[in-house]
Design a protein around this motif. Sequence first.
Motif, PDB file in Angstrom:
ATOM      1  N   MET A  92      32.145  21.850  46.042  1.00  0.00           N
ATOM      2  CA  MET A  92      32.862  23.121  46.120  1.00  0.00           C
ATOM      3  C   MET A  92      34.111  23.079  45.265  1.00  0.00           C
ATOM      4  O   MET A  92      34.649  22.009  44.967  1.00  0.00           O
ATOM      5  CB  MET A  92      33.183  23.441  47.577  1.00  0.00           C
ATOM      6  N   ALA A  93      34.567  24.262  44.854  1.00  0.00           N
ATOM      7  CA  ALA A  93      35.697  24.324  43.934  1.00  0.00           C
ATOM      8  C   ALA A  93      36.381  25.677  44.063  1.00  0.00           C
ATOM      9  O   ALA A  93      35.996  26.520  44.887  1.00  0.00           O
ATOM     10  CB  ALA A  93      35.220  24.093  42.498  1.00  0.00           C
ATOM     11  N   TRP A  94      37.410  25.866  43.224  1.00  0.00           N
ATOM     12  CA  TRP A  94      38.123  27.147  43.187  1.00  0.00           C
ATOM     13  C   TRP A  94      38.180  27.623  41.734  1.00  0.00           C
ATOM     14  O   TRP A  94      38.793  26.978  40.886  1.00  0.00           O
ATOM     15  CB  TRP A  94      39.533  27.009  43.755  1.00  0.00           C
ATOM     16  N   ARG A  95      37.496  28.737  41.461  1.00  0.00           N
ATOM     17  CA  ARG A  95      37.481  29.298  40.105  1.00  0.00           C
ATOM     18  C   ARG A  95      38.682  30.222  39.935  1.00  0.00           C
ATOM     19  O   ARG A  95      38.809  31.223  40.641  1.00  0.00           O
ATOM     20  CB  ARG A  95      36.175  30.058  39.862  1.00  0.00           C
ATOM     21  N   HIS A  96      39.547  29.870  39.001  1.00  0.00           N
ATOM     22  CA  HIS A  96      40.773  30.647  38.769  1.00  0.00           C
ATOM     23  C   HIS A  96      40.869  31.011  37.290  1.00  0.00           C
ATOM     24  O   HIS A  96      40.924  30.127  36.434  1.00  0.00           O
ATOM     25  CB  HIS A  96      42.001  29.838  39.190  1.00  0.00           C
TER      26      HIS A  96
END
Length: 266
Positions: A178-182
């Motif tokens: 999982m990750a955070w797309r910014h």
Amino acid sequence: MNRLRNDHLYMMPAHFGGKPGGMTATTYHDTVSATIRYETDQDALEALIPEGFELRSAEIMVAAMMNRGVEWMAGEPYNIVAVNAPVRYRKASPNIDGWYSLVVWENKTTPILPGREQTGIPKIYSEIEEFRFLGDEMRTWAHYGGHSFCDLHFSNIREASADERRQVDDEFRTMNWMAWRHIPKPGEGGGASLSEATLFPQEFESSRVRLADASCVWSTPPFWKNPIQAHIIARLESLPIVSPVGPAIIMNAKNILRGDLAKLLD
């Protein structure tokens, strides 16, 4: 007028065209991974975890990987150093357990761009050395502009027993990454055009598993040596290495990236 279709997958520059459909599963036919896990400070690590996620334990996983037989890159090789933390995504029902990607260094531009744009994996560039095996030891390291910032040393390498290999296979057979797309907003004022949690599952089919003792040493460069990454390395170095979590793992495997199962988490 060049119109982009909703049923196609595009990469920048999108006006040159895309391909029908979305992401698909792709296989890395020959991957060697070397993984170290260690306990760290709970509060310091939690400060890096975004809203919606919670730590399952105060633990860091550092995984170096040599990828060969990369299907979607026509067999082109590349290397990785990935830093992850065990998390639970609480906004999904049921909750999703997996590993949150803090940062991934890669030594080729080709895999960095789609990883960032399509799935939000926080990929950045560095040089990453081939694994150097000698006797029962192995070393690798990541560096940028001649400065080594992550040194990994594996010692007392031995073959895993049948029970140990079974435990490793059970843990890594499927992995929720999982990750955070910014994507920052252009112009003055800051903010984001896009800011969202993502899921990018992976699968591993091992052909060999070895265990080892290991150490990980972070070395923060001065700003002028690595102005874009120095603050990242400094933050990782500030996380104390309290104690190892189990033996280090060196695994030969086929790695399947399940782009077909990637999605936004909301």
